[in-house]
Motif scaffolding. Structure first.
Motif, PDB file in Angstrom:
ATOM      1  N   LEU A 172      32.451  37.416  37.558  1.00 58.11           N
ATOM      2  CA  LEU A 172      32.422  36.765  38.858  1.00 58.11           C
ATOM      3  C   LEU A 172      33.079  37.695  39.863  1.00 58.11           C
ATOM      4  CD1 LEU A 172      33.349  33.012  38.201  1.00 58.11           C
ATOM      5  CD2 LEU A 172      31.126  33.961  38.780  1.00 58.11           C
ATOM      6  N   ALA A 173      32.368  38.021  40.925  1.00 58.79           N
ATOM      7  CA  ALA A 173      32.900  38.962  41.917  1.00 58.79           C
ATOM      8  C   ALA A 173      34.146  38.386  42.582  1.00 58.79           C
ATOM      9  CB  ALA A 173      31.832  39.275  42.964  1.00 58.79           C
ATOM     10  N   ARG A 174      35.031  39.265  43.014  1.00 56.09           N
ATOM     11  CA  ARG A 174      36.255  38.838  43.689  1.00 56.09           C
ATOM     12  C   ARG A 174      35.939  38.226  45.051  1.00 56.09           C
ATOM     13  NH1 ARG A 174      37.585  43.584  40.950  1.00 56.09           N
ATOM     14  NH2 ARG A 174      39.405  43.378  39.560  1.00 56.09           N
ATOM     15  N   ASP A 175      36.867  37.391  45.533  1.00 52.36           N
ATOM     16  CA  ASP A 175      36.643  36.698  46.812  1.00 52.36           C
ATOM     17  C   ASP A 175      36.448  37.681  47.960  1.00 52.36           C
ATOM     18  OD1 ASP A 175      36.844  34.321  45.511  1.00 52.36           O
ATOM     19  OD2 ASP A 175      38.935  33.965  46.041  1.00 52.36           O
ATOM     20  N   SER A 176      37.211  38.761  47.961  1.00 61.03           N
ATOM     21  CA  SER A 176      37.084  39.733  49.047  1.00 61.03           C
ATOM     22  C   SER A 176      35.699  40.382  49.045  1.00 61.03           C
ATOM     23  CB  SER A 176      38.176  40.797  48.913  1.00 61.03           C
ATOM     24  OG  SER A 176      38.091  41.447  47.648  1.00 61.03           O
ATOM     25  N   GLU A 177      35.182  40.687  47.851  1.00 62.66           N
ATOM     26  CA  GLU A 177      33.863  41.298  47.766  1.00 62.66           C
ATOM     27  C   GLU A 177      32.777  40.326  48.204  1.00 62.66           C
ATOM     28  OE1 GLU A 177      33.489  42.560  43.784  1.00 62.66           O
ATOM     29  OE2 GLU A 177      35.062  44.084  43.893  1.00 62.66           O
ATOM     30  N   VAL A 178      32.916  39.058  47.828  1.00 63.46           N
ATOM     31  CA  VAL A 178      31.922  38.054  48.224  1.00 63.46           C
ATOM     32  C   VAL A 178      31.951  37.842  49.735  1.00 63.46           C
ATOM     33  CG1 VAL A 178      31.227  35.643  47.968  1.00 63.46           C
ATOM     34  CG2 VAL A 178      31.992  36.924  45.982  1.00 63.46           C
ATOM     35  N   SER A 179      33.150  37.771  50.315  1.00 65.93           N
ATOM     36  CA  SER A 179      33.259  37.533  51.754  1.00 65.93           C
ATOM     37  C   SER A 179      32.645  38.676  52.557  1.00 65.93           C
ATOM     38  CB  SER A 179      34.724  37.343  52.135  1.00 65.93           C
ATOM     39  OG  SER A 179      35.281  36.230  51.465  1.00 65.93           O
ATOM     40  N   SER A 180      32.931  39.907  52.157  1.00 68.12           N
ATOM     41  CA  SER A 180      32.364  41.048  52.874  1.00 68.12           C
ATOM     42  C   SER A 180      30.851  41.100  52.733  1.00 68.12           C
ATOM     43  CB  SER A 180      32.993  42.340  52.360  1.00 68.12           C
ATOM     44  OG  SER A 180      32.737  42.501  50.973  1.00 68.12           O
ATOM     45  N   PHE A 181      30.345  40.734  51.556  1.00 68.35           N
ATOM     46  CA  PHE A 181      28.893  40.729  51.358  1.00 68.35           C
ATOM     47  C   PHE A 181      28.218  39.653  52.215  1.00 68.35           C
ATOM     48  CE2 PHE A 181      25.232  38.954  49.040  1.00 68.35           C
ATOM     49  CZ  PHE A 181      24.410  40.058  49.033  1.00 68.35           C
ATOM     50  N   VAL A 182      28.825  38.457  52.262  1.00 64.47           N
ATOM     51  CA  VAL A 182      28.250  37.375  53.062  1.00 64.47           C
ATOM     52  C   VAL A 182      28.246  37.732  54.540  1.00 64.47           C
ATOM     53  CG1 VAL A 182      28.575  34.978  53.773  1.00 64.47           C
ATOM     54  CG2 VAL A 182      28.796  35.594  51.370  1.00 64.47           C
TER      55      VAL A 182
END
Length: 377
Positions: A313-323
């Motif tokens: 599961l990707a980290r929250d920071s990586e998901v936020s930047s991708f979104v």
């Protein structure tokens, strides 16, 4: 000539019979039909064998060859018959064996905390006894020259294995010269193949039990821990023991065991996510785009980091930047799904309809080779 005419007539009759017969069955259908017929024919014999196996016969102890046998242990086969004395001496070291008595004229399972004794009246009775947890013992517990130690009964402990729950006691060693005592700790339990349910180690799970649960979750990912522990409760009752297995404690202990195994694999350089089809970058895409953890925000539970942070599961920071990158690049249009507002009801985060479905899962699409690893967690 008469013999030849008879042969020709027989041949014509056989050809006419073959012509009116039904078309032959396929080889697979024929094999299935023959197997079913064989089972039907053997069913009465199998029933007789099952009933005769429950017949009580007078047996002599297979160990002393003198006294009458009152205990049968299928795990000690072929020497499965024991008298009362031999049962106590042999199964003192084989605590987890499932034994049966024949005192009342039929087979009955008894727990390891019970034994059969011969009374003064000449009849057998059931008595309570203390049983030790099978664990590795040290060769020395002190600096004395002799390794002579007495074994006594320690605190009570619960062991859960694939055959259910056992209520046992830990062994305590005492040196006969300096009175130095030794009792097993968590590290000793792990060396013996167990895993603690709590740090106080009041309950232990057999590590082989975790491997069996992991294999069953891989083959049947939809099976819950409650169903698995209910099976363990049934096994406990089947073999004459009592007690329940705590499903929540089992889940917590299993997750800690899996995580420690993951850390061990990291230390030895073993990669858990290696797919021969899509390496080095394995394909795993979240379908719904959220982790469905908003229910935990309504509770007072503290937020704890995940066991496998950033592994699958990707980290929250990586998901936020991708979104943010997607929203800044792709223009939103009506009818197209957005995070939390998808048109797919099963993946919608803000559903107004009340239901009893579990919303803590993650909808993912993975490579078929990687599926085995994901189904374990």
């Amino acid at each position: 000539m008469r013999q030849l005419e008879d042969l020709l007539q027989d041949s014509e009759n056989m050809e006419s019979q073959d012509f009116v017969q039904q078309p032959p069955l396929s080889s697979w259908s024929q094999r299935q039909k023959e197997v079913q017929q064989c089972w039907q024919q053997a069913r009465p014999q199998n029933l007789d064998s099952l009933l005769s196996a429950e017949n009580i016969v007078q047996m002599t102890c297979n160990h002393c060859h003198v006294k009458e046998a009152v205990i049968r242990c299928g795990e000690c086969m072929p020497s499965e018959w024991f008298c009362a004395e031999c049962d106590g001496s042999v199964h003192k070291h084989h605590t987890l064996h499932n034994r049966q008595t024949i005192m009342d004229g039929f087979f009955k399972y008894i727990p390891p905390t019970e034994s059969v004794t011969l009374c003064d009246t000449g009849k057998y009775s059931i008595c309570e006894q203390d049983c030790f947890l099978p664990t590795a013992l040290p060769q020395r517990i002190c600096s004395c020259d002799t390794a002579d130690a007495a074994v006594s009964v320690g605190r009570s402990i619960i062991l859960v294995c694939i055959n259910g729950r056992y209520d046992l006691h830990v062994p305590v060693l005492t040196c006969k010269h300096c009175n130095q005592k030794w009792a097993p700790e968590v590290s000793d339990f792990v060396k013996s193949g167990y895993w603690p349910a709590t740090m106080q180690a009041q309950t232990l799970f057999h590590q082989d039990l975790f491997h069996s649960f992991e294999a069953m979750k891989t083959a049947a990912p939809g099976m819950s821990r409650q169903a698995f522990t209910a099976m363990l409760d049934q096994r406990t009752k089947q073999y004459g023991r009592t007690g329940k297995v705590n499903a929540d404690a089992f889940q917590r202990s299993f997750l800690q065991f899996v995580y420690c195994n993951y850390e061990e694999n990291q230390l030895i350089g073993k990669e858990p996510l290696v797919c021969p089809a899509c390496s080095p970058e394995m394909v795993a895409v979240s379908v719904d785009g959220n982790r469905k953890l908003y229910r935990f925000q309504k509770t007072n539970q503290s937020e704890e980091p995940g066991f496998f942070n950033g592994v699958f599961l990707a980290r929250d920071s990586e998901v936020s930047s991708f979104v943010e990158e997607v929203r800044g690049t792709v223009k939103s249009t009506a009818g197209k799904a957005m995070c939390g507002d998808t048109q797919w009801n099963a993946a919608r985060e803000t559903s107004k309809r009340a239901n009893k479905l579990d919303e803590e899962g993650v909808e993912i699409a993975v490579c078929r080779h990687v599926y085995t690893f994901f189904s374990k967690v």
